[in-house]
Design a protein around this motif. Structure first.
Motif, PDB file in Angstrom:
ATOM      1  N   PRO A 243       0.823  -1.209   0.000  1.00  0.00           N
ATOM      2  CA  PRO A 243       0.000   0.000   0.000  1.00  0.00           C
ATOM      3  C   PRO A 243       0.858   1.261   0.000  1.00  0.00           C
ATOM      4  O   PRO A 243       1.936   1.293   0.596  1.00  0.00           O
ATOM      5  N   GLY A 244       0.376   2.282  -0.687  1.00  0.00           N
ATOM      6  CA  GLY A 244       1.100   3.550  -0.746  1.00  0.00           C
ATOM      7  C   GLY A 244       1.986   3.687  -1.953  1.00  0.00           C
ATOM      8  O   GLY A 244       2.490   4.774  -2.236  1.00  0.00           O
ATOM      9  N   GLU A 245       2.204   2.590  -2.688  1.00  0.00           N
ATOM     10  CA  GLU A 245       3.011   2.658  -3.901  1.00  0.00           C
ATOM     11  C   GLU A 245       2.117   2.934  -5.107  1.00  0.00           C
ATOM     12  O   GLU A 245       0.978   2.466  -5.170  1.00  0.00           O
ATOM     13  N   ALA A 246       2.654   3.697  -6.060  1.00  0.00           N
ATOM     14  CA  ALA A 246       1.948   3.981  -7.307  1.00  0.00           C
ATOM     15  C   ALA A 246       2.986   4.117  -8.418  1.00  0.00           C
ATOM     16  O   ALA A 246       3.045   5.128  -9.127  1.00  0.00           O
ATOM     17  N   LYS A 247       3.806   3.071  -8.571  1.00  0.00           N
ATOM     18  CA  LYS A 247       4.884   3.116  -9.563  1.00  0.00           C
ATOM     19  C   LYS A 247       4.345   3.175 -10.982  1.00  0.00           C
ATOM     20  O   LYS A 247       5.044   3.596 -11.908  1.00  0.00           O
ATOM     21  N   GLY A 248       3.101   2.769 -11.155  1.00  0.00           N
ATOM     22  CA  GLY A 248       2.536   2.731 -12.494  1.00  0.00           C
ATOM     23  C   GLY A 248       2.290   4.088 -13.108  1.00  0.00           C
ATOM     24  O   GLY A 248       2.131   4.195 -14.330  1.00  0.00           O
ATOM     25  N   ILE A 249       2.262   5.147 -12.290  1.00  0.00           N
ATOM     26  CA  ILE A 249       1.977   6.473 -12.861  1.00  0.00           C
ATOM     27  C   ILE A 249       3.133   6.981 -13.715  1.00  0.00           C
ATOM     28  O   ILE A 249       2.970   7.946 -14.472  1.00  0.00           O
ATOM     29  N   ALA A 250       4.287   6.316 -13.617  1.00  0.00           N
ATOM     30  CA  ALA A 250       5.428   6.711 -14.452  1.00  0.00           C
ATOM     31  C   ALA A 250       5.331   6.112 -15.855  1.00  0.00           C
ATOM     32  O   ALA A 250       6.119   6.462 -16.735  1.00  0.00           O
ATOM     33  N   VAL A 251       4.383   5.211 -16.061  1.00  0.00           N
ATOM     34  CA  VAL A 251       4.217   4.557 -17.363  1.00  0.00           C
ATOM     35  C   VAL A 251       3.261   5.385 -18.213  1.00  0.00           C
ATOM     36  O   VAL A 251       2.165   5.728 -17.756  1.00  0.00           O
ATOM     37  N   PRO A 252       3.657   5.728 -19.446  1.00  0.00           N
ATOM     38  CA  PRO A 252       2.779   6.537 -20.300  1.00  0.00           C
ATOM     39  C   PRO A 252       1.395   5.905 -20.467  1.00  0.00           C
ATOM     40  O   PRO A 252       1.266   4.688 -20.599  1.00  0.00           O
ATOM     41  N   LYS A 253       0.381   6.736 -20.426  1.00  0.00           N
ATOM     42  CA  LYS A 253      -1.018   6.389 -20.633  1.00  0.00           C
ATOM     43  C   LYS A 253      -1.682   5.711 -19.436  1.00  0.00           C
ATOM     44  O   LYS A 253      -2.876   5.400 -19.494  1.00  0.00           O
ATOM     45  N   TRP A 254      -0.928   5.488 -18.351  1.00  0.00           N
ATOM     46  CA  TRP A 254      -1.512   4.857 -17.175  1.00  0.00           C
ATOM     47  C   TRP A 254      -1.597   5.873 -16.044  1.00  0.00           C
ATOM     48  O   TRP A 254      -0.641   6.612 -15.776  1.00  0.00           O
ATOM     49  N   PHE A 255      -2.730   5.888 -15.346  1.00  0.00           N
ATOM     50  CA  PHE A 255      -2.978   6.853 -14.280  1.00  0.00           C
ATOM     51  C   PHE A 255      -3.618   6.158 -13.088  1.00  0.00           C
ATOM     52  O   PHE A 255      -4.481   5.286 -13.251  1.00  0.00           O
ATOM     53  N   ALA A 256      -3.199   6.550 -11.890  1.00  0.00           N
ATOM     54  CA  ALA A 256      -3.906   6.091 -10.700  1.00  0.00           C
ATOM     55  C   ALA A 256      -5.337   6.616 -10.765  1.00  0.00           C
ATOM     56  O   ALA A 256      -5.593   7.706 -11.290  1.00  0.00           O
ATOM     57  N   THR A 257      -6.284   5.832 -10.248  1.00  0.00           N
ATOM     58  CA  THR A 257      -7.695   6.199 -10.316  1.00  0.00           C
ATOM     59  C   THR A 257      -8.100   6.969  -9.064  1.00  0.00           C
ATOM     60  O   THR A 257      -7.966   6.458  -7.944  1.00  0.00           O
ATOM     61  N   ALA A 258      -8.583   8.183  -9.243  1.00  0.00           N
ATOM     62  CA  ALA A 258      -9.079   8.973  -8.121  1.00  0.00           C
ATOM     63  C   ALA A 258     -10.411   8.380  -7.642  1.00  0.00           C
ATOM     64  O   ALA A 258     -11.030   7.554  -8.321  1.00  0.00           O
ATOM     65  N   THR A 259     -10.872   8.817  -6.477  1.00  0.00           N
ATOM     66  CA  THR A 259     -12.072   8.231  -5.887  1.00  0.00           C
ATOM     67  C   THR A 259     -13.338   8.519  -6.697  1.00  0.00           C
ATOM     68  O   THR A 259     -14.354   7.852  -6.503  1.00  0.00           O
TER      69      THR A 259
END
Length: 385
Positions: A243-259
């Motif tokens: 929990p607390g990691e969001a390494k995927g946001i560094a990948v183009p076209k991928w975004f963490a999902t807001a609530t």
């Protein structure tokens, strides 16, 4: 109607893996004058309808079991007492009787099964409606009315710099993909190995702290249902391990999902937000997802702190800077008080603190300490009360 479904089984201990010498056989039982109700269904907040025993206590299933076979014995069974019946003369309420049966454990007791899987209580559930065993070890889940696991498809978490985001039941960040279309996933094969789709079990997605109106599912090529939020398919990222990691946001076209289902955007000014914490529901947290607490000896009107000295070492005040931003908490109930030349956060007038015993986001080890310290809900009230 009377249940007459029996399976003989060997119960294997979790500690000892040595096979038992023989398999207990089912034996005929004497007909009783009256049948007893052995299973029921109760509606649990955020989990929906779950199976209960005759006293209303939540029943659980174990991923380590197999259909018709219990692997929970010894110390395991002390923590997870098997749900048993005296014999086959029992009835059920709210559960399809075709799904219900029994197995004979190696001690001769008769354990209930739902959809073939043995059923257990959790020793730390102290009253009907509690689900303290939910998700423990990633293998224990409350039993849905059709026998399925009641895993949460989504809950809320906090990512530093992003604020509140959606996570799966294990607290791992959820993502959306710009290569998808609304209501359609284009991530298969190697893509899906890197970005595992978020699966939904049961009839409807189970969530905590998320607007149910935003939720839906699509059916993938393998027949599994994938969660959608605001009609966008949801994924985790294989390189996120906690929990607390969001390494995927560094990948183009991928975004963490807001609530709200939109793309989570960087906002380093966020100092107060909210997240799902353990079995407390949605509580207030700081920008790093650390649980915030309120103290019964403080005053909310007017706001005043009575925690100083050694108390403030164990319970560090939650300080904020000028211009801080709020997410997931009504800004109209947020304020500050002056303290040691700094500004301590208040919610609904109550000063806010961290707990020195919480080491990572999502912990709430300060809950109930001394009968006076409580995690703060998003509306400022005490959590768990």
């Amino acid at each position: 109607m009377m249940i007459r479904k029996t399976v003989a089984v060997v119960a294997l201990g979790l500690i000892s893996l040595t096979a038992c010498a023989g398999t207990p056989e089912s034996k005929p039982v004497a007909q009783q004058q009256e049948n007893v109700v052995a299973l029921g269904v109760a509606e649990i907040d955020d989990l929906g309808p779950v199976v209960t025993d005759v006293k209303g206590f939540t029943l659980y299933r174990f991923d380590g079991d197999k259909p018709g076979e219990s692997t929970c014995d010894g110390e395991c069974a002390a923590t997870w007492p098997p749900a048993t019946v005296a014999d086959e003369n029992f009835t059920v309420n709210g559960v399809d009787e075709a799904l219900v049966g029994t197995i004979v454990r190696k001690d001769g007791s008769r354990q209930l099964t739902v959809d073939g899987l043995p059923q257990y209580r959790f020793a730390k559930d102290g009253k009907p409606g509690e689900t303290k065993g939910q998700g423990l070890q990633g293998k224990w889940f409350a039993t849905g009315k059709n026998g399925e696991r009641t895993r949460l498809a989504a809950r809320t978490g906090v990512i530093a710099g992003l604020g509140a985001v959606l996570t799966n039941d294990a607290g791992l960040t959820l993502y959306r993909f710009d290569g998808d279309k609304s209501g359609e996933s284009t991530c298969d094969g190697g893509c899906a190995a890197t970005w595992p789709p978020v699966s939904v079990e049961g009839d409807q997605p189970r969530v905590k702290g998320v607007d149910p109106k935003l939720l839906g599912t699509i059916t993938r090529a393998d027949g599994k249902k994938q969660l959608t939020v605001a009609n966008w398919p949801q994924y985790t990222f294989k390189n996120d391990t906690k929990p607390g990691e969001a390494k995927g946001i560094a990948v183009p076209k991928w975004f963490a999902t807001a609530t709200d289902g939109k793309k989570a955007q960087q906002n380093k000014a966020i100092a107060l937000t909210s997240a799902t914490v353990k079995d407390l529901g949605v509580v207030a947290t700081d920008a790093d997802g650390m649980t915030l607490y309120r103290f019964d000896d403080d005053s909310a009107n007017p706001p005043a702190s009575n925690c100083s000295g050694e108390c403030a070492v164990q319970w560090p005040p939650a300080f904020v800077s000028e211009g801080f931003q709020v997410q997931g908490v009504d800004p109209s109930i947020v304020g500050t008080i002056e303290r040691d030349g700094k500004k301590q956060l208040t919610i609904a007038g109550s000063p806010q603190y961290l707990f020195s015993g919480d080491k990572v986001c999502g912990e709430a080890n300060g809950q109930g300490v001394g009968g006076k310290w409580w995690a703060t809900k998003a509306d400022g009230s005490r959590a768990g009360q």
